[in-house]
Scaffold this active site. Structure first.
Site: not given
Length: 349
Positions: A70, A187, A221-222, A242, A322
């Site tokens: 993603h 990410d 995706e998030e 991922d 994150h």
């Protein structure tokens, strides 16, 4: 036959992370990826959600593979324009306010104008606020200071800034001589870079894949549903690429490929996992098996959507997910090698 060059992969990753793309505002980065694939003479199409699907036709056209990574990232929207001229945020994706305190950002208006800002605590100045260090980092206390001469909501609106405008974080990407790469949004742009360089190597080496293979560059995706659609009826195996999450109790590191055996959605397909392990061991590829307790992927989203597929999850190990993330070229390289062999291997029966 040459595998992707890891330094070239990192160059692509660097370009990707420098393009703002919070979930919901990904057209620019999708267009960038689309052009790279078009220049490789790869067949592509966009889905209605704005994601991109690339297809390489293989020898077996009745059983397909799909790999996904993603390109959407965490970010925010303008929730409120305060009377002071500061902005209140509403976060996009699952990150915490403490991870973005002091971060540079940009506000993109609906007309495409860009304004610079900084995400700060309202009670930042220790010379004014006694509780500057103790106040909770949350939506009420954190705000964006816009780098313009504004001191009221009216002056902010005169700039064209409004509720719903997207706010993107400065990635601050650095590639170090010792192989580390640190940046926001590894990410999952690290994995997108890996897939793009794999596709390029398949094309440059005129490799005939055993199965028709689709590469979905997903863009939601998030927020939970990037890769849950556009899966052909012929798709048997669906592999999400991922990040591997690091921390206490985890096996994943920054130097090997991470193979996920279970996350918050439950176990991944056992036979596919064992096949990935065998490919790694047979080809001298460094890997770690791991469980991510607070994690979901596009593969798990695809299962939840009712797709009858064999699903798996692998990726490079990423530290401080994150937040301000970091990985190493070794992890990028080992993940690339595992995927290289996977693309040319027989499917799980």
């Amino acid at each position: 036959m040459s595998l992707p060059n890891v330094d070239e992969t990192i160059d692509v990753i660097k370009k990707l992370v420098e393009i703002p793309s919070p979930s919901g505002n990904t057209n620019e980065v999708i267009t960038f990826v689309e052009k790279l694939l078009t220049d490789m003479n790869v067949e592509t199409k966009r889905n209605r959600k704005g994601g991109l699907i690339a297809t390489i036709h293989g020898e077996n056209t009745s059983k397909h593979r799909m790999l996904t990574a993603h390109v959407d990232t965490l970010g925010a929207m303008v929730k409120e324009i305060k009377p002071s001229g500061r902005l209140k945020l509403d976060l996009i994706g699952g990150f915490k306010y403490n991870a973005i305190e002091g971060e540079y950002c940009q506000i993109e208006t609906s007309t495409g104008n860009i304004f610079s800002g900084t995400i700060l605590m309202h009670q930042t100045s220790v010379h004014v606020y006694k509780d500057a260090g103790k106040a909770e980092r949350n939506q009420s206390n954190m705000e964006v200071r816009i780098d313009e001469k504004v001191s009221s909501a009216e002056e902010v609106r005169e700039l064209g800034i409004e509720v719903g405008d997207f706010v993107s974080l400065d990635p601050r990407v650095q590639v170090l001589d010792n192989g580390f790469i640190k940046s926001r949004h590894l990410d999952d742009k690290a994995s997108v870079g890996i897939l793009l360089e794999l596709i390029k190597s398949v094309k440059n080496n005129n490799i005939s894949l055993p199965n028709t293979t689709h590469f979905l560059i997903s863009n939601n995706e998030e927020i939970g549903y990037g890769g849950n659609s556009n899966i052909t009826q012929e798709t048997v195996e669906y592999l999400a690429v991922d990040m591997g999450a690091m921390g206490d109790g985890q096996s994943t590191d920054e130097y090997t490929a991470s193979i996920c055996v279970k996350d918050a959605s439950g176990p991944y397909h056992y036979a596919l996992r064992k096949n990935l392990v065998k490919l790694a061991e047979d080809n001298g590829i460094g890997y770690k098996l791991d469980i991510y307790p607070y994690y979901g992927s596009d593969a798990s989203a695809a299962i939840r959507a009712g797709n009858d597929i064999i699903h798996g999850l692998i990726g490079p190990g990423i530290d401080s997910s994150h937040a301000y993330e970091r990985t190493h070229k070794d992890s990028i390289d080992e993940t690339t090698k595992l995927l290289w062999h996977y693309l040319q291997a027989e499917m799980v029966e």
